[in-house]
Motif scaffolding. Structure first.
Motif, PDB file in Angstrom:
ATOM      1  N   LEU A  77       1.038  12.084  -9.755  1.00 55.31           N
ATOM      2  CA  LEU A  77       0.079  13.201  -9.724  1.00 55.31           C
ATOM      3  C   LEU A  77       0.589  14.679  -9.503  1.00 55.31           C
ATOM      4  CD1 LEU A  77      -2.846  11.309  -7.952  1.00 55.31           C
ATOM      5  CD2 LEU A  77      -2.566  11.453 -10.271  1.00 55.31           C
ATOM      6  N   LEU A  91       1.959   7.047  -6.856  1.00 59.96           N
ATOM      7  CA  LEU A  91       0.749   7.676  -7.508  1.00 59.96           C
ATOM      8  C   LEU A  91       1.039   8.981  -7.121  1.00 59.96           C
ATOM      9  CD1 LEU A  91      -2.344   5.156  -6.869  1.00 59.96           C
ATOM     10  CD2 LEU A  91      -1.221   5.867  -9.107  1.00 59.96           C
ATOM     11  N   ARG A  92       1.364   9.362  -5.777  1.00 63.22           N
ATOM     12  CA  ARG A  92       1.428  10.720  -5.368  1.00 63.22           C
ATOM     13  C   ARG A  92       2.547  11.439  -6.239  1.00 63.22           C
ATOM     14  NH1 ARG A  92       3.386  11.927   0.495  1.00 63.22           N
ATOM     15  NH2 ARG A  92       5.326  10.890  -0.396  1.00 63.22           N
ATOM     16  N   HIS A 118      -4.971   6.551  -5.088  1.00 61.46           N
ATOM     17  CA  HIS A 118      -4.226   7.367  -4.292  1.00 61.46           C
ATOM     18  C   HIS A 118      -5.106   8.006  -2.994  1.00 61.46           C
ATOM     19  CE1 HIS A 118      -2.863  11.569  -3.244  1.00 61.46           C
ATOM     20  NE2 HIS A 118      -1.865  11.057  -3.273  1.00 61.46           N
ATOM     21  N   MET A 135      -3.358  13.004 -14.425  1.00 61.37           N
ATOM     22  CA  MET A 135      -3.386  11.276 -14.318  1.00 61.37           C
ATOM     23  C   MET A 135      -4.497  10.779 -13.463  1.00 61.37           C
ATOM     24  SD  MET A 135       0.793  10.723 -14.941  1.00 61.37           S
ATOM     25  CE  MET A 135       0.573   8.860 -14.651  1.00 61.37           C
ATOM     26  N   ARG A 136      -5.010  11.644 -12.662  1.00 59.68           N
ATOM     27  CA  ARG A 136      -6.123  11.250 -11.816  1.00 59.68           C
ATOM     28  C   ARG A 136      -6.973  10.033 -12.585  1.00 59.68           C
ATOM     29  NH1 ARG A 136      -6.556  13.067  -6.789  1.00 59.68           N
ATOM     30  NH2 ARG A 136      -8.646  12.020  -6.872  1.00 59.68           N
ATOM     31  N   GLU A 137      -7.132  10.633 -13.581  1.00 60.36           N
ATOM     32  CA  GLU A 137      -8.342  10.101 -14.249  1.00 60.36           C
ATOM     33  C   GLU A 137      -7.879   8.652 -14.930  1.00 60.36           C
ATOM     34  OE1 GLU A 137     -11.515  10.872 -14.205  1.00 60.36           O
ATOM     35  OE2 GLU A 137     -10.787  12.423 -12.690  1.00 60.36           O
ATOM     36  N   LEU A 138      -6.676   8.523 -15.077  1.00 63.44           N
ATOM     37  CA  LEU A 138      -6.319   7.095 -15.573  1.00 63.44           C
ATOM     38  C   LEU A 138      -6.781   5.905 -14.981  1.00 63.44           C
ATOM     39  CD1 LEU A 138      -4.487   9.089 -17.364  1.00 63.44           C
ATOM     40  CD2 LEU A 138      -2.684   7.665 -16.884  1.00 63.44           C
ATOM     41  N   GLY A 196       0.855  -1.334  -0.040  1.00 57.82           N
ATOM     42  CA  GLY A 196      -0.181   0.127  -0.068  1.00 57.82           C
ATOM     43  C   GLY A 196       0.775   1.262  -0.129  1.00 57.82           C
ATOM     44  N   GLY A 197       1.737   1.253   0.652  1.00 54.86           N
ATOM     45  CA  GLY A 197       2.508   2.355   0.881  1.00 54.86           C
ATOM     46  C   GLY A 197       3.609   2.776  -0.624  1.00 54.86           C
ATOM     47  N   ALA A 198       4.038   1.948  -1.168  1.00 56.46           N
ATOM     48  CA  ALA A 198       4.470   1.824  -2.345  1.00 56.46           C
ATOM     49  C   ALA A 198       3.753   2.513  -3.556  1.00 56.46           C
ATOM     50  CB  ALA A 198       5.315   0.869  -2.892  1.00 56.46           C
ATOM     51  N   THR A 199       2.691   1.850  -3.632  1.00 58.16           N
ATOM     52  CA  THR A 199       1.596   2.323  -4.665  1.00 58.16           C
ATOM     53  C   THR A 199       1.141   3.742  -4.224  1.00 58.16           C
ATOM     54  OG1 THR A 199       0.766   0.060  -4.675  1.00 58.16           O
ATOM     55  CG2 THR A 199      -0.655   1.670  -5.543  1.00 58.16           C
ATOM     56  N   HIS A 200       0.891   4.022  -3.038  1.00 58.51           N
ATOM     57  CA  HIS A 200       0.615   5.408  -2.948  1.00 58.51           C
ATOM     58  C   HIS A 200       1.557   6.406  -2.946  1.00 58.51           C
ATOM     59  CE1 HIS A 200       1.042   8.927   0.122  1.00 58.51           C
ATOM     60  NE2 HIS A 200      -0.266   9.090  -0.280  1.00 58.51           N
ATOM     61  N   ASP A 201       2.880   6.308  -2.490  1.00 56.74           N
ATOM     62  CA  ASP A 201       4.048   7.030  -2.893  1.00 56.74           C
ATOM     63  C   ASP A 201       4.019   7.083  -4.646  1.00 56.74           C
ATOM     64  OD1 ASP A 201       4.244   6.886  -0.427  1.00 56.74           O
ATOM     65  OD2 ASP A 201       6.015   5.865  -0.169  1.00 56.74           O
ATOM     66  N   ARG A 241       1.358   1.071   5.493  1.00 62.06           N
ATOM     67  CA  ARG A 241       2.165   1.292   4.417  1.00 62.06           C
ATOM     68  C   ARG A 241       2.675  -0.180   4.013  1.00 62.06           C
ATOM     69  NH1 ARG A 241       4.230   5.646   2.574  1.00 62.06           N
ATOM     70  NH2 ARG A 241       5.958   4.159   1.608  1.00 62.06           N
TER      71      ARG A 241
END
Lengths: 386, 386
Positions: free
Chosen positions: A299, A295-296, B292, A305-308, A288-293, B306
């Motif tokens: 963006l 994406l952040r 995100h 890219m939010r809409e992708l 979860g952490g890496a996916t969040h980082d 995370r």
């Protein structure tokens, strides 16, 4: 005994059907050698299938890696001819784009880092021009208003590594090569010389030469003494694949980079955001952490890219070495040639690696291009410690 | 003609094999009716399979929805007996936990919102006690130091909706019911009275009663006049499923909520983070922006998340209505009973909906519990406008 006992003979066995192994196998088959390529999993199922496919000698260049930069630049120059030959032989568009890349700064720390990178590039006699935020957005209108500066690398580009794997596989098989996947192969060594491989549940294979191109798994190859191999370790990279909606435009024409991510936009609508660099052993979980980082970070560069659509999250293991440079050359076991340690540049370096390895297998002489990347540059203490 | 021409007869047909449809079908079969349940996709393939499974009458309560709150509280009170009966009949642990929930504030705006919610709860005579950040962390040590306050809802809990669907399916079939999925069913109406359904490529089915429980797809059911149906619309929810590593502890014992997300931790190691609320028609794509935002909102509550493995991103379509309350009762077509519009409370309301619907089908009388949720509460202009 796991093999059926029959013995088949080849001129060479390649262990590993990632992009490096398949390129070596194809080149060897083209040279008239009878070649078996074997992989415990699927072709491109390791780092090759996870990779974004950047051909980025300049934006990947880092302080203290000048020898590697020379190899990377030579490798990049060889890619257009390799692409033409591979697409012809494999019958597949591999998505090569000489898009250029744009390194940008999104905050004050980035700005300082970008200035350092500008100075570094100039110290290496690489062209580099400072662009203002406005100039960056003129090149790439999707960039955030927060982007305050950038440096272009017009020579960087990318390919689609999954298409490259598919093309290499077809080219190799059309050249008469044989591919066996999903089976465990044990390297057979006698008196410090390779004899061939034993394929679980199948024939025993005799071969006077073996190319070990198993990426981060190379030191774990059954039958080889890990302590006698160079210190190649797994370096985890998590990566995201998104997709633009039908009819929508790509986030950018160029590869866009910040210190926290890169964004590769392909003409087929795929957008790749990579990649973490993690020392986690053989763990390939997506967190979860890496996916969040990631994406952040993406963006922050291109807000739209939010809409992708997010279509895939994955992780691969890069084969890392103490000096971040590949390991190409004969190992302590005679006739075992290593082609691994490509770290972040496996896609870029596959063609030049294959040419060098096949030259070495066929003639016994290592070409100049790989002289600095011999397995013998590490001493034994480093090997055991790693 | 798509059907084979044969006619089979049932006492009732249920269209929709989500949690509401299957619960209605099971209850009807238990009552001795011969029941066919039909779905164009797979059981639980819509909103039920995407849902987090919260049984949260209190934390889902919102200003202006007091009638709904009454129904939700009654539904929650009925869940433990329903669980016992369903687990016995279906032979599957449905993961019901009376965990309680904790609404928390992570910033100043949240704090103000939490104060409003405390006052709202008290105005409804619901127990609610203000907790400091420290008191919150005493209850849930994984909470971030940023959490400055909270309100507990000890009666809220959750189930695993996918397990509920599996149990309902088995319970229904063991009660003699018949389930047909992956086929298109057209409702047959003559003289404003239901005749049965025509199942594509199969038998024609005669039935004197039909339950339309197709969630956000209800108005799109072939054979029904959408303009004569209440204004049920799809409200997209994107949701993430993560998993704790073997041996690691769950992020929290309770459901944790902020204004931006909720986190449901299951004993089997699954952790669900939901959910967006989007008006996007029938779009079910997973976007980079929503993924995100949900991850950011969850990490803000429990930073250690995370390290969780991200195993699934998905989107479902809630059946929304103008007043956010369900639509349960006879439609303008005689003998077509609607059981849809459950919006954010479909899992919670499934048992009470099923009991009410089956009572209505069997006796022709609508129980008091659903009197306020009749399809007839919307006027035609609302129906056509939506």
């Amino acid at each position: 005994m796991s093999s059926s006992g029959t013995v088949r003979s080849y001129d060479a066995v390649v262990v590993g059907a990632g992009i490096v192994g398949l390129a070596c196998a194809w080149r060897a088959a083209q040279r008239g050698l009878s070649v078996l390529c074997v992989d415990g999993a699927t072709p491109g199922g390791g780092a090759s299938g996870a990779a974004a496919g950047m051909l980025a000698p300049v934006t990947e260049a880092d302080f203290g890696e000048e020898a590697l930069l020379g190899l990377n630049l030579e490798a990049a120059a060889a890619w257009p001819a390799f692409r033409d030959e591979l697409e012809e032989a494999g019958g597949i568009d591999i998505g090569h784009r000489a898009s250029g890349a744009l390194e940008v700064a999104a905050d004050r720390d980035d700005l300082e880092e970008l200035r350092r990178r500008l100075a570094f590039r100039r110290s290496l006699d690489l062209d580099a021009e400072w662009l203002t935020g406005r100039e960056c957005r003129r090149l790439e209108p999707g960039l955030s208003p927060r982007i305050s500066a950038g440096i272009e690398a017009p020579g960087d580009g990318h390919v689609n590594p999954r298409a490259v794997v598919a093309a290499l596989r077809r080219a190799f098989e059309r050249s008469g090569g044989e591919l066996v996947t999903g089976v465990r192969a044990t390297v057979l060594v006698r008196d410090d010389r390779v004899q061939g491989v034993d394929i679980e549940g199948r024939d025993r294979v005799a071969a006077p030469a073996l190319v070990a191109a198993a990426g981060a798994q190379t030191r774990a190859l059954p039958g080889l003494d890990a302590d006698a191999l160079p210190p190649v370790r797994p370096v985890k990279g998590q990566i995201l694949r998104l997709r633009v909606r039908p009819g929508a435009s790509l986030p950018a024409a160029r590869v866009i980079r910040s210190p926290r991510c890169y964004v590769v936009s392909r003409d087929d609508g795929e957008v790749v955001v990579g990649a973490t660099v993690e020392e986690r052993g053989y763990d390939t979980s997506v967190t979860g952490g890496a996916t969040h980082d990631l994406l952040r970070a993406a963006l922050e560069l291109v807000p739209d890219m939010r809409e992708l659509t997010l279509v895939e999250t994955s992780a691969g293991l890069r084969p890392g070495t103490p000096d971040n440079a590949p390991v190409i050359g004969t190992s302590e076991v005679e006739s075992v040639v290593l082609a691994t340690g490509h770290y972040r540049n496996g896609i870029l370096l596959a063609p030049i690696t294959a040419d060098s390895v096949v030259e070495l297998v066929a003639t016994g002489r290592a070409p100049d291009a790989i002289a600095a990347f011999s397995p013998r540059r590490f001493d034994r203490s480093e090997r055991v410690a790693s």
